[in-house]
Design a protein around this motif. Structure first.
Motif, PDB file in Angstrom:
ATOM      1  N   ARG A   1     102.653  50.912  66.439  1.00 31.53           N
ATOM      2  CA  ARG A   1     103.597  51.482  66.752  1.00 31.53           C
ATOM      3  C   ARG A   1     103.096  52.508  68.153  1.00 31.53           C
ATOM      4  O   ARG A   1     102.473  53.635  67.703  1.00 31.53           O
ATOM      5  CB  ARG A   1     104.447  52.677  65.871  1.00 31.53           C
ATOM      6  CG  ARG A   1     105.620  53.051  66.154  1.00 31.53           C
ATOM      7  CD  ARG A   1     106.777  53.139  65.203  1.00 31.53           C
ATOM      8  NE  ARG A   1     106.320  53.953  64.114  1.00 31.53           N
ATOM      9  CZ  ARG A   1     106.399  55.415  64.262  1.00 31.53           C
ATOM     10  NH1 ARG A   1     107.096  55.873  65.161  1.00 31.53           N
ATOM     11  NH2 ARG A   1     105.939  56.100  63.359  1.00 31.53           N
ATOM     12  N   VAL A   2     103.063  52.236  69.206  1.00 32.60           N
ATOM     13  CA  VAL A   2     102.189  52.928  70.156  1.00 32.60           C
ATOM     14  C   VAL A   2     103.147  53.450  71.214  1.00 32.60           C
ATOM     15  O   VAL A   2     104.262  53.152  71.412  1.00 32.60           O
ATOM     16  CB  VAL A   2     101.321  51.776  71.131  1.00 32.60           C
ATOM     17  CG1 VAL A   2     100.782  52.253  72.302  1.00 32.60           C
ATOM     18  CG2 VAL A   2     100.405  50.796  70.234  1.00 32.60           C
ATOM     19  N   PHE A   3     102.784  54.683  71.711  1.00 30.96           N
ATOM     20  CA  PHE A   3     103.507  55.412  72.601  1.00 30.96           C
ATOM     21  C   PHE A   3     102.610  56.175  73.534  1.00 30.96           C
ATOM     22  O   PHE A   3     101.239  56.179  73.219  1.00 30.96           O
ATOM     23  CB  PHE A   3     104.350  56.608  71.998  1.00 30.96           C
ATOM     24  CG  PHE A   3     103.653  57.798  71.431  1.00 30.96           C
ATOM     25  CD1 PHE A   3     103.535  58.812  72.018  1.00 30.96           C
ATOM     26  CD2 PHE A   3     103.196  57.636  70.294  1.00 30.96           C
ATOM     27  CE1 PHE A   3     103.104  59.955  71.332  1.00 30.96           C
ATOM     28  CE2 PHE A   3     102.548  58.615  69.512  1.00 30.96           C
ATOM     29  CZ  PHE A   3     102.655  59.914  70.445  1.00 30.96           C
ATOM     30  N   ILE A   4     103.096  56.518  74.821  1.00 34.39           N
ATOM     31  CA  ILE A   4     102.062  57.392  75.667  1.00 34.39           C
ATOM     32  C   ILE A   4     102.703  58.592  75.836  1.00 34.39           C
ATOM     33  O   ILE A   4     103.874  58.822  75.704  1.00 34.39           O
ATOM     34  CB  ILE A   4     102.004  56.668  77.024  1.00 34.39           C
ATOM     35  CG1 ILE A   4     103.575  56.229  77.556  1.00 34.39           C
ATOM     36  CG2 ILE A   4     101.020  55.283  77.133  1.00 34.39           C
ATOM     37  CD1 ILE A   4     103.350  55.517  78.853  1.00 34.39           C
ATOM     38  N   LEU A   5     102.016  59.674  76.490  1.00 34.51           N
ATOM     39  CA  LEU A   5     102.369  61.018  76.399  1.00 34.51           C
ATOM     40  C   LEU A   5     103.267  61.208  77.752  1.00 34.51           C
ATOM     41  O   LEU A   5     102.623  60.564  78.898  1.00 34.51           O
ATOM     42  CB  LEU A   5     101.315  61.885  76.648  1.00 34.51           C
ATOM     43  CG  LEU A   5     100.855  62.656  75.208  1.00 34.51           C
ATOM     44  CD1 LEU A   5      99.874  63.736  75.235  1.00 34.51           C
ATOM     45  CD2 LEU A   5     101.857  63.188  74.307  1.00 34.51           C
ATOM     46  N   LYS A   6     104.314  62.032  77.431  1.00 32.86           N
ATOM     47  CA  LYS A   6     105.156  62.166  78.857  1.00 32.86           C
ATOM     48  C   LYS A   6     105.354  60.961  79.814  1.00 32.86           C
ATOM     49  O   LYS A   6     105.228  60.941  80.953  1.00 32.86           O
ATOM     50  CB  LYS A   6     104.428  63.368  79.728  1.00 32.86           C
ATOM     51  CG  LYS A   6     104.097  64.392  78.781  1.00 32.86           C
ATOM     52  CD  LYS A   6     103.483  65.460  79.829  1.00 32.86           C
ATOM     53  CE  LYS A   6     103.144  66.830  78.886  1.00 32.86           C
ATOM     54  NZ  LYS A   6     102.871  68.016  79.826  1.00 32.86           N
ATOM     55  N   GLU A   7     105.913  59.978  78.810  1.00 35.26           N
ATOM     56  CA  GLU A   7     106.370  58.520  79.644  1.00 35.26           C
ATOM     57  C   GLU A   7     107.047  59.037  80.875  1.00 35.26           C
ATOM     58  O   GLU A   7     107.066  57.890  81.834  1.00 35.26           O
ATOM     59  CB  GLU A   7     106.783  57.566  78.485  1.00 35.26           C
ATOM     60  CG  GLU A   7     107.097  56.250  79.012  1.00 35.26           C
ATOM     61  CD  GLU A   7     107.543  55.235  78.115  1.00 35.26           C
ATOM     62  OE1 GLU A   7     107.861  55.803  77.192  1.00 35.26           O
ATOM     63  OE2 GLU A   7     107.743  54.298  78.449  1.00 35.26           O
ATOM     64  N   ASP A   8     107.989  59.429  80.834  1.00 35.35           N
ATOM     65  CA  ASP A   8     109.006  59.689  81.831  1.00 35.35           C
ATOM     66  C   ASP A   8     108.413  60.150  83.142  1.00 35.35           C
ATOM     67  O   ASP A   8     109.057  60.071  84.132  1.00 35.35           O
ATOM     68  CB  ASP A   8     110.226  61.049  81.436  1.00 35.35           C
ATOM     69  CG  ASP A   8     109.402  62.153  80.581  1.00 35.35           C
ATOM     70  OD1 ASP A   8     108.432  61.963  80.043  1.00 35.35           O
ATOM     71  OD2 ASP A   8     109.832  63.211  80.948  1.00 35.35           O
TER      72      ASP A   8
END
Ligand code: SF4
Ligand code: SF4
Lengths: 305, 199
Positions: A285-292
């Motif tokens: 379950r991967v995410f990136i910081l401040k994607e927006d």
């Protein structure tokens, strides 16, 4: 590469132009570090052409010069190299928030590997202690000193995300910072004018400014140096994580990964479908910081569950 | 089991331990020569020999005298009613044990205390303890096999150099496997990390 430079652009003309648009006060503040520049390095080095315009032979000569400077100022033998990106390799980094324990071994390894100023204990990595269930870095604490991991907390190390759409490189008025073919965002310490625009533009607080010349005892200087990475920086210039390019472009793992006792850090070639980092991207379950913000980091976070 | 076989096995174990020690202590820096594609450098998993138990006595060099597990266990009959450290009243006093509902014999081989034993009865060398742990901790083993669990050193590019990887017990005490915590290294003292401005 020459065509990327506006014709006839030198640091001098940019400084003049910047003075005209910024107003005298802002300009004076922006170039303050430059006016305090002292010739620790040769005038040749200060007046040379842009890094990207240098021929391999010139680059080699410059590396030898930095080695000679180290011998003169610190009395030690260092090896300075300028390893180039390997065509087809695109670096990526992923960090497992489920197993990071917040021990800061990574930040410490960065401190030593990259010849950071000892007095400020500088590092390109900041580890935030966060409340479970939150993700707002503004409420993270990067100054904890109690045994870790603490109850109800998790830990989020933050360093340069080597963004594919990096705002820091766009605001630099002199192109002293750019993204290389293998994805690594670099700073040319000898081209940087110390205006700190990039530091302001980075949403991850990944850049560090040398308010004073980094002081490292000669006996502690890491002699394995990269021209665009961990050579001892001059005063008044910007610096940041380089994915340890003097190591990683030789195929080695970055120092922060080797120091991590838990295996929270996964580094590798995003272009290689067999790489560990690709496995993580495909299976966790991967995410990136401040994607927006649309910065498109190549630094990822993930959870085991 | 005949005494002859036992002796042979012990000899094998000793040779094994010596062999492993040589591997573990001989970490030459790997040279960065590019091998032909398809021939990656080796990934070595750290291997730890069977532990030695302190007797409380000192040897001729005034170092603590230690013995192999089998020194005592070869002449004692295994008692499966002893489940955890606190059940023991003669030896291993103070042995902490918090590892689910396991008991001593879940992992130790009552037929040879110099070995471990898998749940299917197969004997395992202490050096291969990762195989024992993996019986229950499948997800961790899957992540480990994919380079996403456990510390390592060396090369991301195995075409240019090898790697040395931690094994489970480098971080997890098998008797009390929960990570015991650490004192963090110092933080930087920059304007974000003065240590005063946060609530
Ligand atoms: S060394 Fe590893 S476990 Fe420790 S803070 Fe850094 S990423 Fe987390
Ligand atoms: S994290 Fe910051 S310094 Fe690094 S590439 Fe992105 S914007 Fe630039």
């Amino acid at each position: 590469m020459t065509e990327e430079q506006p014709a006839g652009m030198t640091r001098r003309t940019v400084l003049k132009a910047a003075g005209a648009t910024l107003g005298a006060g802002a300009f004076a503040a922006a170039i303050a570090p430059l006016t305090q520049w002292k010739p620790a390095e040769s005038v040749d080095e200060f007046l040379r052409r842009h890094y990207k315009e240098l021929t391999p032979a010139e680059l080699t000569e410059i590396c030898r010069r930095v080695e000679a400077d180290a011998k003169k100022t610190h009395g030690i033998d260092v090896h300075v190299a300028a390893p180039q990106p390997t065509p087809g390799v695109k670096f990526g980094y992923a960090l497992n928030l489920s197993i990071c324990v917040g021990c800061r071994r990574c930040a410490e390894a960065c401190h030593r590997e990259n010849n950071h100023d000892r007095a400020t204990h500088n590092s390109y990595i900041r580890v935030f202690e966060m409340d479970n269930g939150t993700l707002d870095l503004a409420h993270g604490d990067a100054t904890y000193d109690h045994p870790v991991p603490a109850k109800g907390k998790y830990y989020m190390p933050v360093q340069c995300h080597h963004c594919d759409n990096a705002p820091c490189t766009k605001v630099c008025p002199v192109e002293a910072t750019w993204k290389e073919q293998d994805g690594i965002v670099v700073v040319d310490y000898n081209w940087c004018i110390g205006c700190r625009y990039c530091e302001a533009a980075c949403p991850y607080h990944a850049r560090r400014f040398n308010w004073k010349k980094p002081e490292v005892p000669a006996s502690e200087i890491n002699p394995d140096q990269g021209y665009l990475s961990n050579r001892v920086r001059p005063q008044g210039v910007m610096e940041k994580c380089t994915f340890c390019l003097h190591r990683t472009r030789e195929g080695r793992l970055p120092a922060c990964l080797e120091a991590c006792p838990t295996g929270a850090r996964v580094f590798g070639d995003l272009a290689d479908p067999q790489s560990e980092i690709r496995w993580v991207l495909a299976n966790k379950r991967v995410f990136i910081l401040k994607e927006d913000l649309g910065t498109r980091p190549t630094f990822f976070y993930f959870f085991d569950k | 089991m005949s005494p002859g076989i036992t002796v042979l096995m012990l000899a094998a174990a000793v040779v094994g331990v010596v062999g492993i020690a040589a591997v573990a202590d001989d970490h030459q820096p790997v040279t960065t020569t590019v091998t032909e594609r398809g021939q990656p450098h080796p990934v070595e998993i750290r291997r730890h020999p069977a532990p030695r138990v302190r007797t409380g006595a000192v040897d001729h060099a005034c170092l603590p005298a230690t013995i192999a597990c089998s020194t005592c266990h070869a002449v004692r009959t295994p008692d499966p009613s002893n489940k955890v450290g606190s059940d023991l009243d003669q030896f291993h006093q103070g042995l902490q044990f918090q590892h689910g509902s396991n008991t001593c014999l879940s992992c130790h081989d009552p037929g040879s205390y110099d070995h471990l034993r898998r749940s299917d009865g197969q004997r395992l060398a202490f050096e291969d303890s990762i195989e024992l742990c993996s019986q229950c901790h499948g997800p961790q083993r899957r992540d480990y096999d994919n380079g996403a669990h456990g510390g390592m050193n060396g090369y991301w590019d195995l075409q240019r150099g090898g790697r040395v990887r931690n094994t489970c017990i480098d971080c997890h005490d098998p008797h009390v496997p929960k990570y015991q915590g650490a004192i963090p290294m110092p933080h930087a003292r920059d304007r974000f990390q003065q240590g005063a401005s946060h609530d």
